[in-house]
Enzyme design. Structure first.
Site, short mmCIF file in Angstrom:
data_model
loop_
_atom_site.label_atom_id
_atom_site.label_comp_id
_atom_site.label_asym_id
_atom_site.label_seq_id
_atom_site.Cartn_x
_atom_site.Cartn_y
_atom_site.Cartn_z
CD GLU A 216 -2.57 1.04 2.88
OE1 GLU A 216 -2.37 0.73 2.92
OE2 GLU A 216 -3.33 2.11 2.65
NE ARG B 21 3.92 -8.35 11.00
CZ ARG B 21 4.05 -7.20 10.03
NH1 ARG B 21 2.78 -8.00 8.95
NH2 ARG B 21 4.24 -5.94 9.61
CE LYS C 167 3.06 0.02 5.09
NZ LYS C 167 2.82 0.39 3.30
P1 ATP Z 1 2.88 -2.15 7.38
O1 ATP Z 1 2.78 -2.84 9.07
O2 ATP Z 1 4.06 -1.92 7.84
O3 ATP Z 1 2.58 -0.63 7.27
P2 ATP Z 1 1.70 -3.66 5.42
O4 ATP Z 1 1.57 -5.19 5.92
O5 ATP Z 1 0.23 -3.21 6.26
O6 ATP Z 1 2.78 -3.89 6.29
P3 ATP Z 1 1.97 -3.40 2.89
O7 ATP Z 1 1.97 -2.35 2.03
O8 ATP Z 1 0.40 -3.47 2.88
O9 ATP Z 1 2.21 -3.07 4.98
O10 ATP Z 1 2.49 -4.35 2.41
C1 ATP Z 1 3.24 -4.91 1.84
C2 ATP Z 1 3.20 -7.00 1.11
O11 ATP Z 1 4.87 -7.00 2.24
C3 ATP Z 1 2.30 -7.33 1.85
O12 ATP Z 1 1.94 -9.01 1.35
C4 ATP Z 1 2.85 -7.66 3.75
O13 ATP Z 1 2.28 -9.12 3.85
C5 ATP Z 1 4.55 -7.93 3.28
N1 ATP Z 1 4.80 -7.33 4.53
C6 ATP Z 1 4.69 -6.58 5.20
N2 ATP Z 1 5.23 -6.29 6.54
C7 ATP Z 1 6.58 -7.06 6.74
C8 ATP Z 1 6.98 -8.65 7.06
N3 ATP Z 1 7.15 -7.98 8.73
N4 ATP Z 1 7.31 -9.50 7.40
C9 ATP Z 1 7.01 -9.97 6.08
N5 ATP Z 1 6.46 -9.54 5.14
C10 ATP Z 1 5.46 -8.04 5.41
MG MG Z 2 -0.69 -1.74 7.02
#
Ligand code: ATP
Ligand code: MG
Length: 800
Positions: A45, A272, A282
């Site tokens: 995102e 994760r 983020k």
């Molecule tokens: P954040 O909580 O940091 O905002 P998010 O999952 O909301 O992370 P996205 O931009 O939606 O962020 O994530 C893009 C991809 O990266 C998704 O498929 C998510 O599952 C993966 N991802 C995010 N954080 C991790 C992590 N700590 N380990 C492995 N994969 C991750």
């Molecule tokens: Mg997110």
């Protein structure tokens, strides 16, 4: 200096990965599912910068696309929330993915491009009686959903006739209502055990401007509805996400099934990445930026890809780290030491060694010929790194050494300069401290030393033993610089847990920022670096000998200032020390005490605790007996099993040498045990390896005698650690014997030169250091099998 030529063979050289996801994909391909196609996606995102957790997902998704025949990975922006998203994140994310080494080709997608199709499918759901417009407030919807133990209850709108819902949904889209007035909900079952399935919300009203679609929309789909459709529209076969989405899978499948989309993607979840001493969200990272706790998203202490890049970490190291962590279905925290190890190991193989003095102390050589400058030839790389190149370092009568390499009142085990003692200046001469000059405050201001003029190159003419070797710089030519020493961002391993606990106890606000490490950045002004760096490409990553890995901070290159970021310390004295401390609190205070006593060790190890006195005694003993460096001795000494392995390997060396110690082969053995063994050892204890110190010694001897290159030796080691065997036999079986025949090597040398006419011209024009670049090319071209000395000889002959 030698241009940075990447000696790391591509990812394919690593052992083939076989995690549960790849097993599933292999099976699907074998069974011809999805017509044998494999399509993955990385779906960020655009609401912030990528962090190393995302890197894990990128390495997995794009890595799979690389490994499977005809497979591909999409980069898709999951941009369904106009409130938080921005074009600048879209651009930064693309830059980060590319920098990590991946390419999506033409497969760049945006969820916002699918809004119309998603809307149409939602209309279809309403028509089929599978969705309805609900006028309840968010609060009412939540309350009606029930609990884990109680079923939910139907709201008053659940049986709204489809025609009415269709009309309302159209008016929602047309902007007739305020935010929150209505939502569109799936009509599933209010009593299902999975609460996400109790009529989940599919659309909400948001009268907000979207960074791409502008004000065209005022209804936006929610994650579960949107994500599954995005995957389906794009023909994604394996939709890989993190474990917290496990419960969402049922809804994912429901959407795919009930909207009637043609393609059926499948979702699989993996753990994760959670890394110690940092946070991985983020949202939380954004708060650190906004509150000014760090210098932006790319602050080198941040776990963001941009931060790691600015710090100087290479993309190869990040990829290796992600692969090392692996893909599993159990959530676990990963020790920061693992990342640090990978970074260090990567840089050890490619960073030229130069000298820097962080806290300069003037040294005047009383018997050095007035005005004389000796240009000393100094190699950029140690023997066990298959790269070549050198520069000259000026030596004169006025030098600087590091304050920490001199002690008036040395702690035991101190093997550097002391009053009336001798020390070797790296690549230079042996000096002796004759007089300590102090200022009025009693601070040491200057050392007056004599130099053994016969000791050029570091060997005493009479063979007397000089234990320590330290870095130094000639005062007139040294370049002033600023050095930034980075340490972990937080002072506790799990800042999220610490903040949650504190909020609980104090019954109020606590946030991760309360647990920041106040010493995460130390700025050292007035440091000095050798003059050769002025001519290097500005993105050169160095090992400052005995200090750490550094490169010029990209943020300050433009204004011409010399500012160096510490990428990584030279060793992890921290990890093993921590285990001891955790089990023995009395040792902790002891370590603390000795830490304060011996500030010098602290400096070279970052802010990690210094070794305990017991360990220190073992370090001195190893240094003395084997003539290995203090850094190496320290690593070996920390774990008795490792030290014993090292001793056994030295004793098992196959070709006997003269006994007047220290044995020359101890140095390469130490290096192999420190740098090469751990990656192939994995989680096993040394005693559990199918190879012993004798086999290691046999293999290293083959490398030392030139029968196999160090790269070839590395490959053989991987096999020995996996299945055991006799080193020479393994080398033969793998066809790793070094190419030492000039007739065999010359064609490759000529090929390399023919392929790089520009570099050849530059070399002939005087850029002699380019020989390192050519060496790298020849070594790579020969699969690491060329005899480096022969290659160098041939190159120089051909270059004229
Ligand atoms: P954040 O909580 O940091 O905002 P998010 O999952 O909301 O992370 P996205 O931009 O939606 O962020 O994530 C893009 C991809 O990266 C998704 O498929 C998510 O599952 C993966 N991802 C995010 N954080 C991790 C992590 N700590 N380990 C492995 N994969 C991750
Ligand atoms: Mg997110």
């Amino acid at each position: 200096m030698a241009p940075a030529d990447d000696p790391v063979t591509e990812d394919s050289a690593r052992p083939s990965r076989n995690d549960f996801i790849r097993q599933i994909i292999r099976r699907d391909v074998a069974e011809g599912k999805h017509g044998g196609r494999v399509v993955t996606r990385f779906p960020p995102e655009p609401n912030g910068y990528l962090h190393i957790g995302h890197a894990k997902s990128i390495v997995l998704n794009f890595g799979i696309a690389r490994e499977f025949e005809g497979a591909r990975c999409h980069l898709r922006f999951d941009d369904t929330n106009p409130l938080t998203e921005d074009r600048k994140y879209v651009e930064a994310i693309q830059e980060d993915v590319r920098w990590l080494g991946y390419d999506w080709g033409e497969h760049l997608y945006f969820a916002s491009d699918y809004f119309e199709r998603m809307y149409d499918l939602a209309v279809g759901l309403i028509r089929d009686g599978l969705a309805y417009v609900d006028g309840q407030s968010e609060e009412e919807i939540r309350a009606g959903r029930g609990t884990v133990t109680e079923a939910g209850v139907a709201g008053p709108d659940r049986d709204r006739p489809p025609e009415e819902s269709l009309d309302l949904f159209r008016r929602m889209r047309d902007g007739e209502f305020a935010d929150g007035a209505y939502v569109l909900r799936a009509r599933i079952d209010m009593s299902l055990p999975n609460m996400l399935m109790r009529d989940p919300v599919l659309y909400r009203i948001l009268n907000a401007e979207h960074y791409r679609s502008g004000d065209r929309w005022c209804v936006y789909p929610l994650y579960d509805y949107a994500h599954s459709l995005e995957d389906a529209f794009e023909g994604v076969t394996h939709s890989l996400c993190t474990l917290e989405f496990e419960n969402n899978r049922e809804l994912y499948d429901w959407v795919v099934e009930n909207t009637g989309v043609e393609h059926r993607p499948r979702q699989y979840e993996f753990a994760r990445l959670n890394l110690d001493y940092t946070v991985m969200s983020k949202r939380k990272l954004l708060r650190l930026v906004q509150a000014g706790h760090v210098d932006g998203w790319d602050d080198p202490r941040m776990p963001t890809v941009a931060g790691l890049r600015r710090r100087g970490v290479t993309p190869e190291a990040i990829r290796t780290f992600c692969e090392m962590v692996g893909v599993a279905r159990a959530d676990a925290r990963v020790e920061l030491a693992k990342l640090e190890y990978t970074v260090r190991d990567d840089l050890n193989r490619k960073a030229p060694r130069v000298m820097a003095v962080l806290r300069p102390l003037r040294v005047v050589l009383t018997n050095w010929p007035e005005g004389k400058v000796d240009e000393l030839e100094a190699p950029y790389f140690p023997r066990d790194v298959p790269l070549e190149g050198s520069r000259t370092v000026p030596f004169s009568g006025e030098l600087f050494i590091d304050r920490e390499d001199f002690a008036e009142d040395p702690p035991s085990g101190f093997r550097r300069l002391v009053p009336q003692g001798e020390v070797r200046l790296r690549y230079g001469y042996i000096i002796r401290c004759e007089e300590v000059v102090k200022d009025e405050a009693g601070e040491v201001e200057e050392l007056r030393c004599s130099v053994d003029l016969e000791s050029r190159g570091g060997t005493a003419p009479d063979g007397r033993k000089v234990k320590g070797t330290i870095q130094w710089l000639s005062a007139a030519q040294a370049l002033p610089c600023e050095v930034r020493l980075y340490d972990r961002l937080f002072s506790v391993p799990d800042p999220d847990a610490a903040a949650a606990e504190a909020a609980d106890v104090e019954d109020g606000a606590a946030e991760v920022a309360d647990f920041l490490n106040p010493e995460s950045l130390t700025v050292v002004e007035g440091a000095l670096v050798e003059p050769s760096v002025a001519g290097d490409p500005e993105d050169t990553r160095y090992q400052f000998e005995r200090v750490g890995y550094f490169w010029r901070d990209p943020g300050s290159r433009a204004d011409g200032r010399l500012v160096f970021n510490r990428i990584e310390t030279l060793r992890d004295s921290w990890g093993k020390e921590k285990q001891k401390q955790d089990t023995d609190s009395s040792k902790r205070s002891e370590a603390k005490r000795s830490n304060e006593e011996d500030a010098s060790r602290k400096a070279s190890a970052g802010s990690h605790p210094a070794p305990t006195p017991g360990v220190r005694a073992r370090i001195s003993e190893l240094e003395d007996t084997f003539g290995i460096g203090s850094v190496e001795a320290e690593i070996l000494a920390r774990d008795p099993a490792v030290a014993a392995y090292f001793r056994a390997a030295v004793a098992a060396w196959p070709s006997p040498e003269s006994v007047d110690a220290p044995p020359a082969h101890a140095v390469p053995l130490a290096n192999w045990i420190i740098h090469e063994l751990p990656p192939v050892q994995g989680d096993r204890a040394l005693a559990d390896l199918p190879m012993g110190p004798e086999e290691l010694a046999g293999l290293v001897a083959l490398v030392e005698e030139g029968a196999v290159s160090s790269t070839g030796g590395g490959e053989a080691l991987a096999v020995l650690a996996r299945e055991g065997g006799e080193p020479r036999a393994v080398v033969e079986r793998l066809d790793l014997a070094q190419v030492s025949d000039p007739d065999a090597l010359l064609p490759l040398v000529r090929e390399v030169l023919a392929a790089h006419p520009g570099e050849v011209a530059a070399y002939r024009g005087g850029k002699r250091a380019l020989v390192g670049f050519f060496m790298g090319q020849v070594m790579r071209g020969s699969g690491g099998k060329a005899d480096p000395e022969l290659a160098r000889e041939l190159l120089q002959r051909e270059l004229g």
